[in-house]
Design an enzyme around this catalytic site. Structure first.
Site: not given
Ligand SMILES: O=C(O)CCc1c2[nH]c(c1CC(=O)O)Cc1[nH]c(c(CC(=O)O)c1CCC(=O)O)Cc1[nH]c(c(CC(=O)O)c1CCC(=O)O)Cc1[nH]c(c(CC(=O)O)c1CCC(=O)O)C2
Length: 370
Positions: A98, A60, A47, A51, A176
């Protein structure tokens, strides 16, 4: 996306696909995997785009999350933000996307609900619901926008660093799709494993069949983020067979094309599985922060390990970050090691503190490698 839009996208990116990619200038991660001499331990961060970066929050504000993922120019712009900001402190990029794009491609609606995260309004609840999933997913059609974003980003990176592609693992996505969102216990999804083991395997196989053609990039990471919810027995029965299929088939497919793409596995929370994972074809094992670097290194002697500081370390001072990096590198050693955090960046992290972490990795490891 409507069929005319898809056609326009394909036309728009055709020239990019036909053009050679710029040669890589930073090959550190590949050198680690081959056991070659390096001058510092490579590092990238889960990540690393997102954010915590003000430049991401600004963009965003005008674009819904999945719109950013689905628009190659936007996904590329966001992917490059940490690379532009941290320069040669980072040794890889990861495509902005994602894990939920795979369930979307399988026909489920998934929305990003502010304050709640990814949400499925109509999750899979009963085995009959499996009929609602798209029968044979055409990955080029439904996820072509990710391929376009990867192609565009590889061109725009101009060889500065390699690019990771990624996917959620089958169990994590199944969880999920059944829960409909994140969950404290994953009890609905786990109930399936005990009450409907055959249907669980049908679903896991359907997801696996989409992930295999979907996984592209110069490097790949598979996130089994929910694997720590499972008992070792359930991990062996419901996770291992599918992730092994994925790594074996991705390797077979890419080797036939003349590429050797390193594949990384993150089975978060599954301490008991490190030894089993070290016997697979995964090139890299990502480790979370609850695992001791030295003990993990002893368990998986020959594997490249990646990780693993607690993301909360980044709330600490520059000195605290440095001291913890020293201990982490002492434990893993400087060979067969890629630095990362033990999980992704948090939205309230200070980007300056990530810089301290990256600088500490560079300084501590380069001294040891002299
Ligand atoms: O950096 C990059 O270019 C890619 C970033 C990335 C995002 N999602 C994932 C990646 C890859 C990485 O981790 O490097 C992968 C990912 N999404 C989710 C999961 C599962 C989990 O969190 O349990 C994963 C696998 C990696 C991990 O274990 O973290 C599922 C998920 N996606 C979002 C959320 C909500 C949140 O607030 O984070 C979740 C968790 C759901 C839950 O279990 O409650 C949304 C999201 N995905 C990415 C972003 C950008 C960021 O991190 O800021 C977001 C937030 C969206 C926003 O802008 O509001 C990117």
């Amino acid at each position: 996306m409507s069929p005319p839009e898809k056609k326009a996208r394909t036309e728009k990116y055709k020239a990019l696909y036909d053009k050679d990619f710029p040669p890589l200038k930073n090959k550190l991660i590949f050198q680690v995997i081959k056991g070659e001499k390096i001058h510092k331990v490579p590092v990238w961060i889960m990540r690393q785009a997102g954010r915590y970066l003000p430049e991401y929050r600004k963009g965003r504000a005008n674009n819904e999350f999945f719109k950013v993922c689905q628009t190659p120019e936007l996904a590329c712009e966001v992917t490059l933000q940490p690379i532009d900001r941290y320069g040669d402190l980072l040794d890889a990029s990861i495509i902005f996307s994602d894990i939920m794009v795979v369930p979307q491609a399988m026909g489920l609606v998934c929305e990003m609900v502010p304050g709640k995260g990814p949400t499925f309004p109509e999750p899979i609840r009963k085995p009959e619901d499996l009929k609602r999933l798209t029968d044979k997913v055409n990955v080029d059609d439904s996820l072509g926008y990710v391929f376009d974003a990867i192609t565009l980003t590889r061109q725009k990176l101009d060889g500065r660093v390699p690019l990771f592609g990624f996917s959620g693992g089958p169990w994590t996505l199944m969880a999920y799709m059944i829960e409909g969102s994140g969950s404290k216990t994953y009890s609905k999804a786990k109930a399936w494993l005990y009450n409907h083991p055959k249907d669980s395997k049908v679903l896991l196989q359907k997801i696996t069949d989409v992930i295999i053609p979907y996984l592209v990039g110069q490097l790949i990471q598979l996130f089994e983020s929910n694997s720590g919810e499972l008992s070792p027995q359930c991990f062996t029965e419901f996770v291992m067979p599918y992730i092994i299929q994925i790594v074996d088939k991705v390797k077979e497919k890419t080797e036939a094309l003349g590429y050797n793409i390193p594949v990384s596995i993150f089975a978060r929370g599954s301490h008991y599985a490190i030894e089993e994972l070290s016997k697979t074809k995964f090139d890299i094992i990502q480790v979370d922060w609850t695992m001791d670097p030295k003990k993990t290194r002893e368990t998986a002697k020959a594997k490249v390990l990646q990780g693993n500081a607690d993301p909360s370390l980044l709330y600490g001072s520059k000195e605290t970050i440095y001291q913890n990096v020293e201990k982490m590198i002492e434990g893993f050693g400087v060979k067969k090691y890629i630095a990362n955090l033990g999980h992704g960046m948090y939205p309230d992290h200070d980007p300056e503190h990530l810089k301290y972490y990256l600088e500490a990795i560079r300084d501590v490891s380069s001294k040891k490698l002299k």
